[in-house]
Design a protein around this motif. Structure first.
Motif, PDB file in Angstrom:
ATOM      1  N   ASN A  27      -8.383   6.102  -5.921  1.00 37.00           N
ATOM      2  CA  ASN A  27      -6.955   5.901  -7.231  1.00 37.00           C
ATOM      3  C   ASN A  27      -6.663   4.515  -7.643  1.00 37.00           C
ATOM      4  OD1 ASN A  27      -6.270   8.835  -7.470  1.00 37.00           O
ATOM      5  ND2 ASN A  27      -5.671   8.700  -4.427  1.00 37.00           N
ATOM      6  N   PHE A  28      -6.780   4.819  -8.533  1.00 31.49           N
ATOM      7  CA  PHE A  28      -6.381   3.137  -9.454  1.00 31.49           C
ATOM      8  C   PHE A  28      -5.117   3.543 -10.194  1.00 31.49           C
ATOM      9  CE2 PHE A  28      -8.426   5.223 -12.969  1.00 31.49           C
ATOM     10  CZ  PHE A  28      -8.244   4.859 -13.708  1.00 31.49           C
ATOM     11  N   SER A  30      -2.873   0.555 -13.143  1.00 29.06           N
ATOM     12  CA  SER A  30      -3.236  -0.282 -13.854  1.00 29.06           C
ATOM     13  C   SER A  30      -2.167  -0.483 -15.475  1.00 29.06           C
ATOM     14  CB  SER A  30      -4.403  -0.777 -14.619  1.00 29.06           C
ATOM     15  OG  SER A  30      -4.436   0.456 -16.149  1.00 29.06           O
ATOM     16  N   ASN A  46      -2.239   5.178 -14.199  1.00 29.25           N
ATOM     17  CA  ASN A  46      -2.886   5.931 -12.913  1.00 29.25           C
ATOM     18  C   ASN A  46      -3.631   7.004 -13.687  1.00 29.25           C
ATOM     19  OD1 ASN A  46      -0.434   4.257 -11.191  1.00 29.25           O
ATOM     20  ND2 ASN A  46       0.869   5.849 -12.904  1.00 29.25           N
ATOM     21  N   THR A 155      -8.951  -5.451  -6.457  1.00 27.77           N
ATOM     22  CA  THR A 155      -8.115  -5.421  -7.845  1.00 27.77           C
ATOM     23  C   THR A 155      -8.674  -6.585  -9.014  1.00 27.77           C
ATOM     24  OG1 THR A 155      -7.169  -7.438  -6.755  1.00 27.77           O
ATOM     25  CG2 THR A 155      -6.207  -6.020  -5.860  1.00 27.77           C
ATOM     26  N   VAL A 171      -5.191  -4.553 -12.480  1.00 24.20           N
ATOM     27  CA  VAL A 171      -6.170  -3.035 -12.283  1.00 24.20           C
ATOM     28  C   VAL A 171      -5.657  -2.493 -10.433  1.00 24.20           C
ATOM     29  CG1 VAL A 171      -7.984  -0.728 -11.953  1.00 24.20           C
ATOM     30  CG2 VAL A 171      -7.631  -2.843 -14.422  1.00 24.20           C
ATOM     31  N   PHE A 173      -6.451  -0.813  -6.498  1.00 26.22           N
ATOM     32  CA  PHE A 173      -7.512   1.177  -6.415  1.00 26.22           C
ATOM     33  C   PHE A 173      -6.931   0.667  -4.998  1.00 26.22           C
ATOM     34  CE2 PHE A 173     -10.560  -1.481  -9.600  1.00 26.22           C
ATOM     35  CZ  PHE A 173     -10.730  -0.338 -10.403  1.00 26.22           C
TER      36      PHE A 173
END
Length: 217
Positions: A27-28, A30, A46, A155, A171, A173
């Motif tokens: 998942n990430f 930003s 997201n 990141t 960003v 993660f």
């Protein structure tokens, strides 16, 4: 129309690059801030990323928020069939684009320099060793932080100027796994079956992610 510009994790081959594992998903989130002619904009994203360099496919699902607007999108690129699917899951719409470039491995770019090594956590038995890299690609500066052991992204901060727009993207993660749990994540939905294939030459693709730098429907 909602447009997302993701300036992060651009890569190219170098002599001793830091390259992510060949398969991973996670998942990430930003946040991107832009300033154009004194007008500011904030875009929050997201999502989930699935990267499979072995089978040459990538997939990304996102929930994009810009002001009061919110959209759910999915992007799938199959580099074997040379097809890219841009899916608006909110409205069940699909665009299909041809892809005329091979999938590049997710690596730090040529000219990247090590900005530092450190760890996350509280030390002793609670440590995650990390390395930060600094580089510039197409006038955009980036700081990329990855795990020192496997080059798993943690990141990224990217900043610079695109035309008359100043941009900064951060960003992060989480929940990375070094496998693809469900390969069907790369299967386009039925809404793409009847879509007309159009050239995708206007879509620049990041080699680190393998996904478009611009995604709009």
């Amino acid at each position: 129309m909602l447009s997302v510009v993701l300036f992060a994790l651009i890569a190219a081959a170098v002599a001793d690059p830091c390259c992510t594992p060949d398969q991973w998903e996670g998942n990430f989130g930003s946040i991107t801030g832009t300033v154009t002619d004194d007008m500011t904009k904030t875009i929050k994203v997201n999502g989930m990323m699935a990267y499979d360099f072995i089978n040459k496919v990538v997939a990304q699902t996102t929930v994009v928020t810009e002001g009061s607007m919110k959209m759910q999108n999915k992007t799938i690129i199959n580099y074997n069939t040379k097809m890219m699917y841009l899916i608006d899951t909110t409205r069940d719409l699909c665009e299909v684009k041809s892809v005329d470039q091979p999938m590049m491995q997710a690596c730090t770019p040529q000219g990247a320099t090590e900005a530092g090594t450190f760890y996350f956590g509280a030390g002793d038995d609670n440590m995650l060793d990390a390395t930060s890299y600094k580089f510039t690609v197409n006038t955009m500066g980036s700081y990329l932080t990855v795990t020192s052991l496997d080059c798993v992204p943690i990141t990224s901060v990217t900043y610079g100027q695109a035309g008359n727009t100043a941009i900064m993207t951060n960003v992060g993660f989480v929940d990375i796994m070094l496998k693809i749990q469900d390969p069907s994540v790369f299967d386009p939905p039925a809404s793409c079956d009847e879509a007309k294939v159009t050239p995708g030459e206007n879509y620049a693709v990041h080699s680190f992610f393998g996904t478009p730098t611009h995604h709009h429907l």
